[in-house]
Write an enzyme that holds these catalytic residues in place. Structure first.
Site, PDB file in Angstrom:
ATOM      1  N   GLU A 297      39.859 -26.376 -52.890  1.00 40.34           N
ATOM      2  CA  GLU A 297      39.367 -25.540 -53.996  1.00 40.34           C
ATOM      3  C   GLU A 297      40.398 -25.596 -55.136  1.00 40.34           C
ATOM      4  O   GLU A 297      41.612 -25.582 -54.877  1.00 40.34           O
ATOM      5  CB  GLU A 297      39.259 -24.104 -53.438  1.00 40.34           C
ATOM      6  CG  GLU A 297      38.835 -23.048 -54.421  1.00 40.34           C
ATOM      7  CD  GLU A 297      38.838 -21.650 -53.763  1.00 40.34           C
ATOM      8  OE1 GLU A 297      39.492 -21.456 -52.709  1.00 40.34           O
ATOM      9  OE2 GLU A 297      38.192 -20.739 -54.324  1.00 40.34           O
TER      10      GLU A 297
ATOM     11  N   LYS B  71      30.766 -21.622 -56.571  1.00 39.08           N
ATOM     12  CA  LYS B  71      31.050 -20.694 -55.457  1.00 39.08           C
ATOM     13  C   LYS B  71      30.233 -19.407 -55.576  1.00 39.08           C
ATOM     14  O   LYS B  71      30.319 -18.703 -56.594  1.00 39.08           O
ATOM     15  CB  LYS B  71      32.548 -20.383 -55.462  1.00 39.08           C
ATOM     16  CG  LYS B  71      33.048 -19.533 -54.307  1.00 39.08           C
ATOM     17  CD  LYS B  71      34.570 -19.391 -54.406  1.00 39.08           C
ATOM     18  CE  LYS B  71      35.190 -18.664 -53.246  1.00 39.08           C
ATOM     19  NZ  LYS B  71      36.669 -18.607 -53.356  1.00 39.08           N
TER      20      LYS B  71
ATOM     21  N   CYS C 117      35.616 -22.045 -49.884  1.00 38.06           N
ATOM     22  CA  CYS C 117      36.524 -21.043 -49.329  1.00 38.06           C
ATOM     23  C   CYS C 117      35.824 -19.799 -48.783  1.00 38.06           C
ATOM     24  O   CYS C 117      35.200 -19.874 -47.758  1.00 38.06           O
ATOM     25  CB  CYS C 117      37.614 -20.698 -50.350  1.00 38.06           C
ATOM     26  SG  CYS C 117      39.120 -20.137 -49.495  1.00 38.06           S
TER      27      CYS C 117
HETATM   28  C1  ACM Z   1      39.383 -17.849 -51.253  1.00 34.51           C
HETATM   29  O1  ACM Z   1      38.157 -17.744 -51.293  1.00 34.51           O
HETATM   30  N1  ACM Z   1      40.032 -18.638 -52.074  1.00 34.51           N
HETATM   31  C2  ACM Z   1      40.164 -17.082 -50.271  1.00 34.51           C
END
Ligand code: ACM
Length: 268
Positions: free
Chosen positions: A40, A112, A145
């Site tokens: 990420e 995301k 993530c």
């Molecule tokens: C995250 O979602 N970077 C912990």
């Protein structure tokens, strides 16, 4: 059918986009693979204090320098790429992943859905849904993530036909590497978590990232796992067809045995 898939575990420096991208690509070129997953925000680092801070490094996708550089890398090395990038779209910012084919073609992006902690102060939640990309040898679903803690994400990607879930990450909590084993067995898919290492300290806040990037199999094995403190590339050969067999026993099939009428609360 053997497909070589891997992660690139990096240690980006906040704001040093060109250096971060070049050092990640140098590392990535040390191993041959059909698919590589990068962490990420691999080009920018993580801890943005404000939207102004983020605006200095966020890029449009696909017409930004990091995506263009990754497309060149992918075509030169005949490798498909999934990589986390800070995206700017007009006045909005997204924590995104770009998906590139082994011919170097831009396939799409994922934004995301589930933002973690203070990411909520600088990024918008994703608005492109959950997608599976056909990369020729393998179908790859993408999540980023903290999406790991919502099992619905991996479920939807698997029901949409993913053989493998690519999971760019900047993990700070100690749970995800173990939880991804559950994501694998409950959907019978491969997963690649590409995490970063190192710490970032700003604005009175310090975050340390947990490394241990890993690849898991549909029968819940860790096929390879990185250290918690080294930059590393991990590659394994897999047969994506293993993820098409959803049988758990002779009498149990993961998809056929579901009771969706009992699950309606999930979509309220
Ligand atoms: C995250 O979602 N970077 C912990």
């Amino acid at each position: 059918m053997d497909v070589k898939v891997g992660f690139v575990q990096t240690s980006p420096m906040l704001g040093e986009v060109e250096k971060n991208v070049e050092s990640a690509l140098l590392l990535a070129s040390s191993k041959e693979a059909d698919l590589l997953v990068f962490p990420e925000l691999f080009n920018t680092g993580y801890l943005f204090l404000s939207k102004d801070d983020l605006a200095k490094v966020a890029e449009p996708i696909p017409n930004g320098p990091t995506t263009e550089r990754l497309m060149k890398f992918a075509s030169e090395h005949s490798v498909s790429v999934v990589a986390g990038i800070a995206e700017r779209d007009g006045r909005a910012f997204y924590n995104s992943a770009v998906i590139i084919s082994s011919d170097g073609d831009y396939m799409g992006k994922y934004r995301k859905l589930h933002l973690f902690s203070t990411e909520k102060l600088v990024f918008e939640p994703g608005n492109l849904g959950l997608q599976v990309f056909d990369l020729g040898k393998i179908r790859v679903g993408v999540m980023i993530c903290f999406d790991w803690i919502f099992p619905e994400v991996a479920r939807v990607l698997s029901l949409k036909g993913a053989h493998l879930i690519a999971h760019p990450a900047n993990l700070v909590l100690p749970y995800a590497q173990t939880a991804m084993l559950a994501r694998s067995i409950e959907n019978r898919v491969f997963t690649i978590t590409a995490n970063r290492i190192g710490c970032e300290e700003r604005g009175g806040k310090k975050l340390c990232f947990t490394g241990k990037s890993q690849i898991t199999s549909p029968d819940m094995k860790v096929l390879t796992r990185a250290s918690e403190d080294l930059m590393e590339v991990g590659v394994v050969s897999i047969d994506p067809r293993e993820a098409e067999n959803k049988n758990i026993t002779e009498l149990n099939n993961l998809w056929e045995d579901r009771r969706p009428k009992e699950y309606y609360i999930l979509t309220r």
